[in-house]
Design a protein around this motif. Structure first.
Motif, mmCIF file in Angstrom:
data_model
loop_
_atom_site.group_PDB
_atom_site.id
_atom_site.type_symbol
_atom_site.label_atom_id
_atom_site.label_comp_id
_atom_site.label_asym_id
_atom_site.label_seq_id
_atom_site.Cartn_x
_atom_site.Cartn_y
_atom_site.Cartn_z
ATOM 1 N N LEU A 617 -33.578 -20.402 -17.676
ATOM 2 C CA LEU A 617 -34.822 -20.496 -16.913
ATOM 3 C C LEU A 617 -34.619 -21.345 -15.662
ATOM 4 O O LEU A 617 -35.117 -21.004 -14.574
ATOM 5 N N GLU A 618 -33.880 -22.439 -15.801
ATOM 6 C CA GLU A 618 -33.633 -23.298 -14.636
ATOM 7 C C GLU A 618 -32.912 -22.518 -13.539
ATOM 8 O O GLU A 618 -33.226 -22.650 -12.345
ATOM 9 N N ARG A 622 -34.333 -21.455 -9.691
ATOM 10 C CA ARG A 622 -33.592 -21.777 -8.469
ATOM 11 C C ARG A 622 -33.346 -20.529 -7.643
ATOM 12 O O ARG A 622 -33.535 -20.543 -6.416
ATOM 13 N N LEU A 623 -32.954 -19.450 -8.283
ATOM 14 C CA LEU A 623 -32.703 -18.206 -7.559
ATOM 15 C C LEU A 623 -33.987 -17.692 -6.912
ATOM 16 O O LEU A 623 -33.983 -17.176 -5.794
ATOM 17 N N TRP A 624 -35.097 -17.823 -7.632
ATOM 18 C CA TRP A 624 -36.388 -17.353 -7.107
ATOM 19 C C TRP A 624 -36.793 -18.128 -5.855
ATOM 20 O O TRP A 624 -37.359 -17.573 -4.915
ATOM 21 N N SER A 628 -28.889 -21.134 -4.087
ATOM 22 C CA SER A 628 -27.651 -20.547 -4.607
ATOM 23 C C SER A 628 -27.359 -21.115 -5.993
ATOM 24 O O SER A 628 -27.613 -22.294 -6.272
ATOM 25 N N VAL A 629 -26.812 -20.277 -6.841
ATOM 26 C CA VAL A 629 -26.407 -20.673 -8.182
ATOM 27 C C VAL A 629 -24.938 -20.314 -8.353
ATOM 28 O O VAL A 629 -24.516 -19.198 -7.999
ATOM 29 N N ARG A 651 -43.143 -19.103 -6.144
ATOM 30 C CA ARG A 651 -42.724 -19.481 -7.488
ATOM 31 C C ARG A 651 -43.080 -18.364 -8.448
ATOM 32 O O ARG A 651 -44.184 -17.809 -8.375
ATOM 33 N N LEU A 652 -42.162 -18.030 -9.332
ATOM 34 C CA LEU A 652 -42.415 -16.989 -10.333
ATOM 35 C C LEU A 652 -43.347 -17.553 -11.407
ATOM 36 O O LEU A 652 -42.982 -18.510 -12.099
#
Length: 872
Positions: A617-618, A622-624, A628-629, A651-652
């Protein structure tokens, strides 16, 4: 005489009904009525009626009261009755009243008729009518049961397999064998002082003689269930409970410790009921004396009463006329001023399923006018009906309103506090109206004062004033409370895979379009893998993308995404597509998963699935946000990745699916997420307690109340008629609940049952029990107004949205039709004025059946400012 099979004298009960000192002006006609839900084969129905009449001598009987040394009944050898067809554009109730006044000629058998009554192009009813001298209500139900069996056999060209009926003459022979000496001795002793117990009445007449008023109160489903459970637990009859309650009422209002009133008796022993079917007139009224103990508990007294009433059945074949003779009273002496009637179906009631199988609704009994100034009637059902029929010249409407309210309150205390002291029950009656007298009204119609008193009894009314404004009555109502929050309604799906269905997603797509057009908040689909239960939903994002192209307003959610089974990159990408297709309406609920088979997709995550859920979820968040991940590419190098397309929402919107773990509720609240929970595995009270933990944790962490949503998933089916709704949902919901082993285990634990739920007989029993418990206390199943108390519980429990699970096995067409009623429920919940008007209008229709007062309801905040003077 031609066409005569038998001739015999009248029974004492028949003689009293047909040859009183002052014959009744109207024939005592009664009805059993059911709505027609399908298409009836009228020819087969008529053939079944003729066979029914052939079977029972009581149905081929005529009564000759004149021209003979004494009144006699004559059984015709052959009759060929016809099915009557009628149009009733004025409505069913008016037609029934006219049919009752039409009566039946006593010398023209049969004294029953079957009518198909059409009230509109879309509505018709099947009506079975009988003369009270030929049948009592129990015998009429027996005949109707046989009629439907014969109808089914005629249509299917099979044998109805009915036992040969016994002739009514057998009952006469049984009565003669009983003798009268023992009955006379018993009744002389029981009625040493035969004076009836009198309630205060009006001093002067206010209407023409014989005018009857009716007050009705339908107990809420929960209170009705309490009564049923109490009677089952202690093996008591509804009649025993009602007679005890009325005896206590009379003691309170008259001060007498011994009271006398009429009670309906079966007129034959249980032994006579056994064996081959026997139809005729058996039940009638007899006076009963009740000595109310000064001390003790209601339960102890009720058990003693049950034993006394069972013993008294040996003497119930005698009539009031015989009692008067034994007591040396004039024939016109009234033995009681009030009477008590109780109607409850037999333990094995086959009439209802028979009717349903033949395309008919549940049959309701419309009784003949009551035989005394005040008749107390209880009718068992989903909501127990209490009715007070009263002579309007004897009892003022406001006094009757108080009486029925007191009776309802007393019944509730008797079944919920059975160990309370009898001497303290007057407190209950004082608290619900006392003995205060009301001013008498000079009209038999429903006026402002009566309506004001009725509305003041309603629990949602704090104050009310009813006035004549122009040509109508207007009720200005101050509600008992106003709600600052509204409840949203979403649609939720979890259907089984049906290998025989090619159009698997029709319900989802059509319901989503309906919800979008009618202001529903969301449509949610789960993520399920490798199992037929929920198996048509392996990818909620794919389904949401399809729905996005045909809707404009409704939120599109996953309920839930199982994050340990997914790459966070794919989750963010797919739901970003949904967000773009829908114009920013995407949302997800996340779950950790629980089925080992599902983890074939990511077996390494099963052992630490909860931790992986939070970690993924974290990354999704961040992607949303456009961050970058890091990840390892195909060449084994560490890379930093972003997702495309970019989502529209910053925000999702995210829910966390919480089952029963309190710690998960608290972590969800502390993290500022929305919460999704359900009642599979926990009762409503526990779910609301855990939502309380969620809100407390969110408040402590500083998250604003209006920035979070608590969503509760509930099985939902709303219709027009409670019986029809239950008939529709019973089988599919029972099967659905049976499939949820966790729910069954929870219920077994809560009931402290030592059973193996995997054993078929126990599984079936518990599933049936679970249905009864679940639909009452854990679902939105019923009519628009019957579901409102459940909605109030949700709002009191700080629920923001109910996710209506609508695809639990009910047919697609039926579910789509029910959405109209669900939308109406949503509309009432979100509009207080509309709700109050609907609730109070239906309440008045229940309390005053047939009167239909035309009242406009308006909400007010302060009646004293608008209408100076006293306000109820």
């Amino acid at each position: 005489m031609k066409n005569v099979e038998d001739v015999y004298r009248l029974t004492p009960a028949q003689r009293e009904l047909l040859v009183p000192p002052s014959p009744a002006p109207e024939a005592p006609i009664e009805h059993l009525v059911a709505a027609v839900r399908g298409v009836l084969d009228e020819a087969a129905l008529e053939e079944a009626l003729r066979e029914l009449v052939r079977r029972h001598t009581a149905l081929r009987t005529a009564f000759f009261l004149q021209g003979m040394p004494e009144p006699m009944q004559v059984v015709r050898e052959k009759l060929a009755p016809s099915l009557e067809r009628a149009e009733a554009p004025q409505g069913l109730e008016s037609w029934l009243e006219a049919d009752r006044k039409r009566g039946m000629g006593l010398t023209a058998a049969p004294l029953v008729r079957l009518s198909l009554v059409r009230t509109s192009a879309e509505s018709s009813f099947l009506v079975f009518a009988w003369h009270a001298a030929a049948l009592d209500a129990g015998a009429a139900r027996l005949c109707l049961d046989e009629l439907l069996r014969l109808y089914q056999a005629t249509r299917e060209k099979t044998d109805a397999a009915l036992e040969k009926a016994r002739p009514f003459r057998e009952y006469l022979a049984w009565m003669e064998a009983q003798g009268l000496e023992d009955a006379e001795r018993h009744l002389r002793e029981a009625l040493k002082d035969p004076r009836p117990t009198l309630l205060p009445t009006r001093s002067e007449p206010h209407a023409a003689p014989g005018v009857t008023g009716l007050q009705q109160l339908l107990l809420p489903a929960t209170e009705s269930g309490n009564v049923q459970a109490f009677l089952r637990k202690h093996k008591l009859g509804l009649g025993t409970l009602l007679q005890a309650a009325w005896a206590l009422m009379l003691r309170h209002h008259t001060g007498h410790t011994e009271v006398v009133f009429g009670a309906q008796v079966p007129g034959r022993t249980a032994a006579l009921v056994q064996g081959r079917p026997l139809a005729g007139r058996f039940a009638h009224l007899l006076p009963r004396r009740f000595a109310i103990p000064a001390q003790g508990t209601p339960l102890r007294w009720l058990r003693a009463l049950q034993a006394e009433l069972s013993e008294a059945q040996r003497h119930e074949h005698v009539s009031q006329s015989q009692v008067r003779q034994w007591l040396k009273l004039p024939e016109d002496t009234s033995l009681f001023q009030s009477a008590v009637l109780a109607w409850e179906p037999p333990d094995e009631d086959t009439l209802k399923p028979l009717a349903r199988a033949q395309g008919l609704g549940a049959f309701r009994h419309v009784a003949a006018p009551p035989p005394c100034p005040l008749t107390v009637e209880a009718v068992a059902g989903e909501r127990l009906a209490l009715r007070l029929h009263h002579d309007v010249n004897g009892f003022a409407p406001l006094d009757v309103i108080r009486l029925v309210g007191q009776l309802a309150a007393l019944l509730d205390v008797l079944v919920t506090q059975p160990d309370r002291e009898l001497s303290s029950l007057s407190e209950v009656l004082d608290a619900n109206g006392g003995t205060a007298r009301s001013p008498a009204t000079a009209s038999t119609s429903v006026g402002p004062e009566e309506l004001r008193a009725l509305l003041a009894w309603h629990p949602e009314v704090r104050a009310v004033d009813v006035r004549v404004e122009g040509s109508q009555l207007v009720a200005h109502v101050v509600p008992s409370r106003r709600r600052a929050r509204k409840l949203d309604f979403g649609l939720f799906f979890f259907a089984d895979e049906d290998a025989g269905t090619t159009d698997k997603y029709r319900l989802l797509l059509e319901a989503a379009k309906f919800g979008d057009a009618h202001g529903f908040s969301s449509v949610s689909t789960p993520e399920r893998h490798f199992h037929e239960h929920g198996g048509i939903y392996p990818n909620p994002s794919l389904l949401a993308a399809g729905i996005a192209t045909m809707t404009k307003h409704i939120s599109l959610r996953a309920g839930s995404v199982v994050l340990p089974l997914q790459s966070p990159f794919r989750v963010a990408e797919e739901w970003s597509i949904v967000d773009n297709l829908s114009g920013g309406r995407a949302g997800i609920s996340i779950a950790s998963g629980w089925v080992p088979n599902d983890f074939a997709l990511y077996p390494e995550h099963f052992a630490r699935k909860r931790d992986v859920m939070w970690e993924n979820l974290e990354k999704v968040e961040r992607l949303w946000r456009g961050e970058s991940v890091s990840a390892r590419d195909g060449a084994g190098k560490e890379v930093e990745l972003k997702i495309f397309p970019r989502p529209l929402q910053p925000r999702l919107p995210t829910w966390v699916t919480c089952a029963t773990d309190p710690a998960l509720f608290e972590r969800t609240g502390a993290g500022g997420y929305n919460v999704l929970t359900s009642l599979l595995g926990q009762p409503l009270e526990e779910a609301l307690e855990k939502l309380g933990l969620y809100h407390a944790a969110a408040d402590k962490a500083g998250h604003a109340r209006d920035a979070r949503t608590a969503t509760l998933m509930m099985h939902t089916f709303v219709g027009q008629d409670v019986d029809d709704v239950l008939d529709t949902v019973r089988a599919p919901l029972t099967a659905y609940l049976r499939a949820h082993v966790a729910l069954m285990q929870t219920m077994v634990k809560s009931l402290d049952l030592q059973v193996d739920i995997n054993e078929p007989k126990w599984a079936d029993y518990l599933a049936a029990y679970a249905f009864e418990r679940y639909y009452r206390s854990g679902a939105l199943i019923g009519t628009v107004t019957s579901c409102l108390p459940m909605v109030d519980k949700l709002l009191d429990g700080d629920v923001d949205e109910v996710a209506c699970l609508i695809d639990f096995g009910v047919g697609t067409d039926a579910v789509l039709q029910s959405l109209t009623h669900l939308a109406e429920l949503k509309r009432l919940v979100q509009d207080e004025s509309l709700r109050m008007e609907r609730v109070l209008t239906e309440y008045l229709a229940e309390r005053l059946p047939g009167a239909r007062p035309n009242v406009t309801v308006k909400l007010s905040d302060n009646l004293s400012a608008e209408h100076p003077g006293p306000v109820l």
